[in-house]
Design a protein around this motif. Structure first.
Motif, PDB file in Angstrom:
ATOM      1  N   PHE A 151      87.626  33.303  64.184  1.00 24.42           N
ATOM      2  CA  PHE A 151      87.264  32.759  64.864  1.00 24.42           C
ATOM      3  C   PHE A 151      87.559  31.327  64.088  1.00 24.42           C
ATOM      4  O   PHE A 151      87.235  30.204  64.916  1.00 24.42           O
ATOM      5  N   ALA A 152      89.032  31.110  63.509  1.00 26.23           N
ATOM      6  CA  ALA A 152      89.054  30.727  62.936  1.00 26.23           C
ATOM      7  C   ALA A 152      90.431  29.162  63.874  1.00 26.23           C
ATOM      8  O   ALA A 152      89.902  27.657  63.607  1.00 26.23           O
ATOM      9  N   GLY A 153      91.318  29.786  63.768  1.00 28.70           N
ATOM     10  CA  GLY A 153      92.187  29.312  64.706  1.00 28.70           C
ATOM     11  C   GLY A 153      91.907  28.903  66.022  1.00 28.70           C
ATOM     12  O   GLY A 153      91.539  29.491  67.003  1.00 28.70           O
ATOM     13  N   SER A 159      77.132  21.473  56.197  1.00 28.53           N
ATOM     14  CA  SER A 159      75.843  22.739  56.884  1.00 28.53           C
ATOM     15  C   SER A 159      77.175  22.899  58.448  1.00 28.53           C
ATOM     16  O   SER A 159      76.864  23.569  58.637  1.00 28.53           O
ATOM     17  N   THR A 160      77.967  22.091  58.634  1.00 26.93           N
ATOM     18  CA  THR A 160      78.832  22.653  60.417  1.00 26.93           C
ATOM     19  C   THR A 160      79.531  23.406  59.973  1.00 26.93           C
ATOM     20  O   THR A 160      80.118  23.718  58.542  1.00 26.93           O
ATOM     21  N   PHE A 161      80.311  24.533  60.992  1.00 25.17           N
ATOM     22  CA  PHE A 161      81.227  24.754  61.549  1.00 25.17           C
ATOM     23  C   PHE A 161      81.881  25.168  62.021  1.00 25.17           C
ATOM     24  O   PHE A 161      80.605  25.020  63.341  1.00 25.17           O
ATOM     25  N   ARG A 162      83.656  25.350  62.576  1.00 24.49           N
ATOM     26  CA  ARG A 162      83.396  25.038  63.760  1.00 24.49           C
ATOM     27  C   ARG A 162      84.009  27.157  65.017  1.00 24.49           C
ATOM     28  O   ARG A 162      84.475  27.960  63.900  1.00 24.49           O
ATOM     29  N   LEU A 163      83.577  27.777  65.763  1.00 15.65           N
ATOM     30  CA  LEU A 163      83.947  28.603  65.880  1.00 15.65           C
ATOM     31  C   LEU A 163      84.646  28.517  67.256  1.00 15.65           C
ATOM     32  O   LEU A 163      84.458  27.864  68.186  1.00 15.65           O
ATOM     33  N   SER A 164      85.732  29.167  67.516  1.00 13.61           N
ATOM     34  CA  SER A 164      86.730  29.360  68.630  1.00 13.61           C
ATOM     35  C   SER A 164      86.516  30.533  69.503  1.00 13.61           C
ATOM     36  O   SER A 164      86.740  31.681  68.409  1.00 13.61           O
TER      37      SER A 164
END
Length: 407
Positions: free
Chosen positions: A34-36, A365-370
């Protein structure tokens, strides 16, 4: 051995993109990433693109499609892009556009034309990390503009402008990368007023605007008659990123400088790719293809959002975007997403920690999901893996019916 020459000073402090680094994981097919921010490859119109290249290489214009070309781009392609932008509420003529090798090059050309070393650039916080790389490479000083669940705060922008006198303000106002947020119309008008009053250039990056899954479209900032807005667009999200075709819509006063910057960079964007893109747009119902993407990505977004309550620890928050490719997650307390990532990778699931998207002090504490790359079934499995990784990391998962308010 002779000594190795030192790197140019402008590269110091420009970190490698963690997203690009994580793309190496695609060599491990067992990893659900779910990274790129990758479009779904199974939705590429391979047959249509193949036919477009065949048309570009047929007839009397075939040899011209393999020749050097004007720097500002294929005239037919520029006219077709202009028509599409005009149909979306942004009146545009072919002469307003410069075709670029992806919208990332458009941003680089803007930085080359407008930024001297030490110039100040304002960015929303958090923001697209490749834009941060671009501005760092230009030697700019980056200042941040805070916002909330509706995006950047115009009053905060006015304060930043008064205190730091930036040359330009960079924003992704529609389905922002990384947060997925969309700036409402009234805030866009306020941003335009701030820019107009201060002589501030606005760079509006809009690679995701056509990928809307609910709600009514919001007019681009570039549609404002007051502010000086450079509007960046791309075929990467609605066509195919491998084409590397983008554009910048620029005021007449700046276009000659952008053309000179592009001449110094690569002379012109690939002639054959532009010719094929023009042939594709002329022969394809692109609206129907975008509708196909919207329907597929809407289901994927809904699948991911529905899975998050049963995946994340209590107190987590996330955005529920109206379109685009991303949701932005904040875990509770002092949980560090970068420390979680190795555990996630050991469970064959990947995401992007949020810290690199911050030019200032990061929220770790944040992260991105694609949600666009994987099918609904893969998303559900990936969320199960992420839940197991969180458990292995010592983080409890919330009950499935305990749903927070969005970030």
């Amino acid at each position: 051995m002779s000594p190795t020459p030192p790197l140019a000073a402008r590269l110091r402090g420009v970190a490698s993109s963690p997203v690009r680094d994580l793309l190496a994981l695609l060599e491990r097919p067992e990893v659900l990433s779910f990274a790129g921010g990758l479009p779904a490859p199974e939705l590429f119109d391979v047959d249509g693109v193949r036919d477009a290249y065949a048309r570009a290489l047929s007839g009397p214009g075939a040899r011209l499609a393999l020749q050097y070309a004007p720097t500002d781009g294929n005239p037919e392609l520029r006219a077709l892009i202009a028509d599409r932008l005009s149909g979306r509420g942004l009146p545009t003529g072919a002469g307003d556009l410069l075709v670029t090798t992806g919208s990332q090059q458009a941003l680089t050309l803007v930085a080359t034309a407008l930024l001297d070393p030490g110039a100040v650039v304002a960015v929303e916080e958090p923001t697209y990390l490749a834009a941060l790389q671009c501005f760092q490479l230009a030697g700019a000083r980056i200042v941040t503009v805070p916002g909330d669940e509706d995006g950047v705060d115009p009053d905060a922008l006015a304060d930043v402008v008064a205190r730091h006198r930036p040359v330009l303000f960079y924003t992704v106002p529609t389905f922002a990368n990384p947060t997925g947020r969309t700036l409402p119309a009234e805030r866009r008008a306020a941003v335009a007023r701030v820019a107009a009053a201060s002589g501030l250039w606005v760079v509006e990056d809009d690679p995701y605007g056509e990928l809307r899954y609910r709600g009514a479209p919001v007019a681009p900032l570039a549609a404002s008659p007051d502010a000086a807005v450079l509007y960046l667009g791309s075929f990467s999200k609605i066509g195919a990123p491998g084409l590397r075709l983008g554009w910048v819509r620029a005021p007449a006063a700046l276009r000659p400088a952008l053309v000179v910057a592009k001449q110094a960079a690569d002379l012109h964007t690939s002639t054959i790719d532009q010719a094929a893109a023009a042939a594709y747009l002329a022969a394809t119902d692109l609206d129907a293809h975008v509708k196909l993407l919207q329907d597929a990505y809407r289901e994927r977004r809904d699948t991911m959002i529905a899975a998050l309550p049963g995946t994340l620890p209590p107190g987590s928050r996330w955005t529920e975007p109206d379109g685009g490719m991303f949701t932005w997650v904040r875990m509770p307390g002092d949980l560090d997403a970068a420390e979680l990532l190795p555990t996630a990778l050991a469970h064959d699931v990947a995401f992007v920690p949020g810290a690199p998207f911050y030019a200032g002090a990061p929220d770790r504490s944040t992260f991105r999901l694609s949600f666009t790359t994987n099918t609904p079934e893969q998303i559900r499995e990936g969320m199960r893996r992420l839940g197991r990784a969180l458990a292995a990391h010592g983080t409890a998962v919330r009950p499935a019916d305990d749903r927070p308010d969005p970030v």
